[in-house]
Design an enzyme around this catalytic site. Structure first.
Site, short mmCIF file in Angstrom:
data_model
loop_
_atom_site.label_atom_id
_atom_site.label_comp_id
_atom_site.label_asym_id
_atom_site.label_seq_id
_atom_site.Cartn_x
_atom_site.Cartn_y
_atom_site.Cartn_z
N LYS A 15 22.06 84.53 -57.38
CA LYS A 15 20.88 84.10 -56.60
C LYS A 15 20.35 82.77 -57.13
CE LYS A 15 17.74 85.14 -60.00
NZ LYS A 15 17.04 84.14 -60.80
N PRO A 111 27.88 82.34 -64.54
CA PRO A 111 27.50 82.09 -65.93
C PRO A 111 26.30 82.95 -66.32
CG PRO A 111 27.77 80.02 -64.74
CD PRO A 111 27.84 81.12 -63.72
N GLY A 115 19.88 81.87 -65.30
CA GLY A 115 18.90 81.96 -64.21
C GLY A 115 19.54 82.23 -62.86
N GLY A 117 21.05 85.16 -62.09
CA GLY A 117 20.95 86.60 -61.75
C GLY A 117 22.27 87.35 -61.81
N GLY A 118 23.20 86.90 -62.66
CA GLY A 118 24.51 87.54 -62.73
C GLY A 118 24.45 88.99 -63.20
N GLY A 119 23.69 89.25 -64.26
CA GLY A 119 23.58 90.62 -64.79
C GLY A 119 22.95 91.55 -63.76
N SER A 120 21.93 91.05 -63.07
CA SER A 120 21.25 91.86 -62.04
C SER A 120 22.20 92.16 -60.89
CB SER A 120 20.03 91.11 -61.49
OG SER A 120 19.15 90.81 -62.53
N ALA A 121 23.01 91.17 -60.51
CA ALA A 121 23.98 91.37 -59.42
C ALA A 121 25.00 92.44 -59.82
CB ALA A 121 24.68 90.05 -59.10
N ASP A 153 14.91 91.70 -61.20
CA ASP A 153 15.66 91.01 -60.14
C ASP A 153 16.71 91.89 -59.46
OD1 ASP A 153 14.27 88.76 -60.85
OD2 ASP A 153 15.96 87.73 -61.80
O1 C5P Z 1 12.97 92.82 -65.73
P1 C5P Z 1 13.89 92.11 -66.66
O2 C5P Z 1 14.68 93.04 -67.53
O3 C5P Z 1 14.73 91.08 -66.01
O4 C5P Z 1 12.92 91.29 -67.63
C1 C5P Z 1 13.34 90.80 -68.87
C2 C5P Z 1 12.08 90.39 -69.63
O5 C5P Z 1 11.48 89.25 -69.02
C3 C5P Z 1 10.99 91.45 -69.68
O6 C5P Z 1 11.16 92.32 -70.75
C4 C5P Z 1 9.73 90.60 -69.82
O7 C5P Z 1 9.58 90.19 -71.16
C5 C5P Z 1 10.07 89.36 -69.03
N1 C5P Z 1 9.55 89.40 -67.64
C6 C5P Z 1 8.20 89.21 -67.42
N2 C5P Z 1 7.72 89.23 -66.13
C7 C5P Z 1 8.54 89.41 -65.09
C8 C5P Z 1 9.94 89.60 -65.29
C9 C5P Z 1 10.41 89.59 -66.60
O8 C5P Z 1 7.42 89.03 -68.35
N3 C5P Z 1 8.05 89.39 -63.85
#
Ligand code: C5P
Length: 312
Positions: A15, A111, A115, A117-121, A153
């Site tokens: 993304k 990569p 930023g 979003g590879g892991g989320s995908a 994500d």
């Molecule tokens: O949700 P995800 O695992 O991608 O988030 C990783 C880290 O990024 C969270 O532990 C948090 O520290 C930060 N984060 C945040 N606010 C968001 C998304 C992520 O502070 N909206």
């Protein structure tokens, strides 16, 4: 009776954040944000075959950059239990009451820590692959609930296309682009840790400038067709929190703009930067003109997130 496939192949799309405004930290430690997510053609491929029990994962890297490899830091994804594919598979099995296991193979092209979003995908792909492998019809609501537990994500990675993301990024309002576009994504050798980037934002507090106006703006663009340039008005709060990488980022934006792309900007918390290739401009010309060692990817916008490519 449902016929269970012996093999499921799922495309896991990266993304871009066409715009991303970060608001204040919340009581749960996450930050409220307002973003416009956009699925792109750059994708990992996840293949799943059934196993009697337990989940395994093999990862193979494939470099699809037009130029440059992006550096070793982008190639290492956690193996074993820390990988989001395995976390997603375990959680899906638990929530959907699946008894059997699966062996996964992930072809990694997106990569990591950039930023995109590879892991989320990959996590979203694992949810879809496991449900398909076991012939399960899991409701969209349940899938989105599982996705939100895996990361902010992941719900978007599941639905894909174009969507406004509110809350911690998991409250989605699907919309549509008024025009599809091509973009060049440039990935520097340095990477960004997302939690660290949020911490930096809290320190500098630049992200909070105009937050309420940006939130209202994002709320107003939901459900209407959306021009890419309107989404760009959200800016990207993380650009102000790049610290020692700020000058590398600015240099990259300048070189991309000189090579012929429009509005270069950061995606997510970085480090990847993307710019739109105007319709009249050939991608090859931009790539030839671009000076620098960053890995370059050419992408186009997509209307779906994860999708089943083959089932046999
Ligand atoms: O949700 P995800 O695992 O991608 O988030 C990783 C880290 O990024 C969270 O532990 C948090 O520290 C930060 N984060 C945040 N606010 C968001 C998304 C992520 O502070 N909206």
């Amino acid at each position: 009776m449902t016929v269970r496939p012996r093999r499921v192949v799922v495309e896991a799309r990266a993304k871009l954040n066409l715009g991303l405004a970060v608001g204040p930290a919340r009581a749960d430690g996450f930050h409220d944000l307002a973003t416009v997510f956009q699925s792109i053609s750059l994708a990992d491929t996840l293949t799943a075959v059934p196993r009697r029990s337990g989940f395994t994962l093999r990862v193979r890297h494939e470099n699809v950059a037009l130029r440059g490899a992006g550096g070793a830091a982008h190639l290492s994804v956690p193996a074993g239990g820390a990988n989001l594919v395995l976390q997603a598979a375990r959680l899906t099995a638990e929530c959907a009451g699946i008894r059997g296991g699966a062996a996964f193979e992930l072809v990694k092209r997106i990569p990591a820590r950039s930023g995109l979003g590879g892991g989320s995908a990959d996590a979203a792909a694992a949810i879809v692959a496991l449900c398909a492998l076991h012939g399960l019809r899991v409701s969209r609501t349940t899938r989105l609930e599982i996705a939100a537990q895996l990361g902010s994500d992941v719900p978007f990675a599941l639905i894909g296309g174009t969507a406004v993301g509110l809350g911690r990024g998991d409250r989605l309002r699907p919309t549509a682009l008024d025009q599809p576009f091509r973009a060049i994504v440039a990935v520097p050798a340095w990477t960004v840790s997302t939690p660290e980037a949020f911490r930096q934002l809290d320190l500098v507090k630049y992200g909070l400038t105009g937050w309420k106006t940006k939130l209202r703006f994002a709320q107003s663009i939901g459900r209407r067709r959306l021009g890419e340039s309107r989404a760009a008005q959200l800016g990207n709060s993380f650009e102000a929190a790049l610290g020692k990488h700020r000058s590398d980022f600015e240099s990259l934006c300048d070189r991309l703009a000189d090579a012929g792309v429009e509005r270069p900007r950061l995606t997510g918390s970085g480090s990847a930067v993307f710019g739109i290739v105007p319709a009249r401009v050939a991608v090859r010309t931009v790539v030839e003109r671009f000076p620098g060692g960053e890995a370059l990817f050419v992408v186009r916008t997509m209307r779906t997130g994860v999708s089943i490519a083959a089932r046999s």
